[in-house]
Design an enzyme around this catalytic site. Structure first.
Site, PDB file in Angstrom:
ATOM      1  N   HIS A 245       0.830  -1.205   0.000  1.00  0.00           N
ATOM      2  CA  HIS A 245       0.000   0.000   0.000  1.00  0.00           C
ATOM      3  C   HIS A 245       0.867   1.259   0.000  1.00  0.00           C
ATOM      4  CE1 HIS A 245      -3.185   2.833   0.982  1.00  0.00           C
ATOM      5  NE2 HIS A 245      -2.444   3.267   1.988  1.00  0.00           N
TER       6      HIS A 245
ATOM      7  N   HIS B 127       1.090   4.978  -2.452  1.00  0.00           N
ATOM      8  CA  HIS B 127       1.499   6.351  -2.184  1.00  0.00           C
ATOM      9  C   HIS B 127       2.808   6.760  -2.867  1.00  0.00           C
ATOM     10  CE1 HIS B 127      -1.657   7.422   0.652  1.00  0.00           C
ATOM     11  NE2 HIS B 127      -1.509   6.238   1.220  1.00  0.00           N
TER      12      HIS B 127
ATOM     13  N   GLU C 241      -6.839   9.075  -0.926  1.00  0.00           N
ATOM     14  CA  GLU C 241      -6.894   7.642  -0.631  1.00  0.00           C
ATOM     15  C   GLU C 241      -7.892   6.903  -1.526  1.00  0.00           C
ATOM     16  OE1 GLU C 241      -5.126   5.659   1.087  1.00  0.00           O
ATOM     17  OE2 GLU C 241      -4.113   6.819   2.646  1.00  0.00           O
TER      18      GLU C 241
ATOM     19  N   SER D 241      -3.739   0.400  -4.700  1.00  0.00           N
ATOM     20  CA  SER D 241      -2.974  -0.681  -4.079  1.00  0.00           C
ATOM     21  C   SER D 241      -3.836  -1.878  -3.714  1.00  0.00           C
ATOM     22  CB  SER D 241      -2.257  -0.164  -2.828  1.00  0.00           C
ATOM     23  OG  SER D 241      -3.192   0.310  -1.874  1.00  0.00           O
TER      24      SER D 241
END
Length: 277
Positions: free
Chosen positions: A136, A141, A182, A206
């Site tokens: 993730h 990110h 997100e 992700s």
């Protein structure tokens, strides 16, 4: 948690977390010796996600991913990710042992620092994790932070969080962050000419399962006031998402929100939404 009863996994996770816990800023980021099983989890998930990104990820994210150039056959070392991201956008990716306090996590973004865990999800369910792991953090990110456009938004988000002096203001900000950086989605021109719904959210980018399902969620119009007052459940696929009309409009409006955010902003945005309805 898939690994809650696996003592060997818990031991490995604790050992990897200890690397981040012992590290001090200003020192070289130490390497983690990942097992062949952990490397295989990374290889499997990153390969499958890269295939899905070509269909579902926004163009800016794909450019960042191409520039970052992650290894495909092993878990990347955080020091090599940090060096490349810093070269591209000036951001750092630093190790932490696990979740950090909310204000620290967001506030560090203002200084160009993203705090990343280094352990990886349980091998029995490679396409699922109930918490942030290195898949993730890096595929979601760090590949965003390889884009100057996204890096600027993350910095602006960090500055906004520092102006959220009350817990209520921080919660409102956090919900907007959730439904944008997100789990944000955006309309972009597709290969056939018509606009298609793409994602720019690290949580979707992700997630092997959710990235193929997000178009089936309830897609609401972009509205920061509504985002900031909408609750969410981190343990399930998100049933509600907010779509920006275009990528450029998302960047402009989200950037303006972050740059002007303060403790009074939630009341102003909520009042505007009430007036419209």
């Amino acid at each position: 948690h898939p690994g809650v009863n696996d003592t060997e996994y818990l031991r490995r996770r604790a050992a990897i977390a200890a690397v981040g816990d012992a590290w001090d800023r200003g020192r070289p980021i130490p390497e983690v010796t990942y097992s062949s099983e952990e490397d295989e989890v990374w290889a499997t998930v990153s390969r499958e996600l890269a295939d899905r990104h070509r269909t579902y990820a926004c163009a800016e994210y794909l450019e960042g991913a191409e520039a970052l150039v992650l290894p495909e056959d092993r878990v990347p070392q955080l020091h090599e990710v940090d060096a490349r991201v810093h070269e591209l956008t000036g951001f750092h990716v630093f190790p932490v042992p696990g979740l950090v306090p909310t204000r620290r996590f967001y506030g560090d973004l203002a200084d160009g620092v993203f705090n990343s865990t280094q352990y990886i999800r349980h091998h029995s369910v490679p396409f699922y994790t109930p918490e942030p792991d290195i898949v993730h953090e890096i595929i979601g990110h760090a590949q965003m932070l390889a884009s100057p456009v996204f890096a600027d938004l993350y910095r602006a988000a960090g500055r906004a969080s520092r102006r959220a002096e009350t817990e209520e203001a921080l919660e409102f900000f956090s919900k907007v962050f959730w439904f944008t950086l997100e789990f944000g989605v955006v309309w972009e021109p597709g290969s056939a000419g018509a606009d298609e719904l793409k994602t720019y959210g690290a949580g979707l980018l992700s997630s092997y399962g959710e990235i193929t399902e997000f178009r089936g969620a309830e897609i609401r119009p972009w509205d920061l006031g509504v985002m900031g007052t909408t609750t969410y459940d981190i343990t399930t696929y998100q049933p509600v998402l907010f779509a920006a009309p275009s990528f450029d409009e998302m960047v402009d409006r989200l950037g303006e929100f972050f740059e002007t955010y303060d403790a009074d902003q939630p009341a102003r945005l909520t009042h505007q939404e009430t007036a419209r309805s």
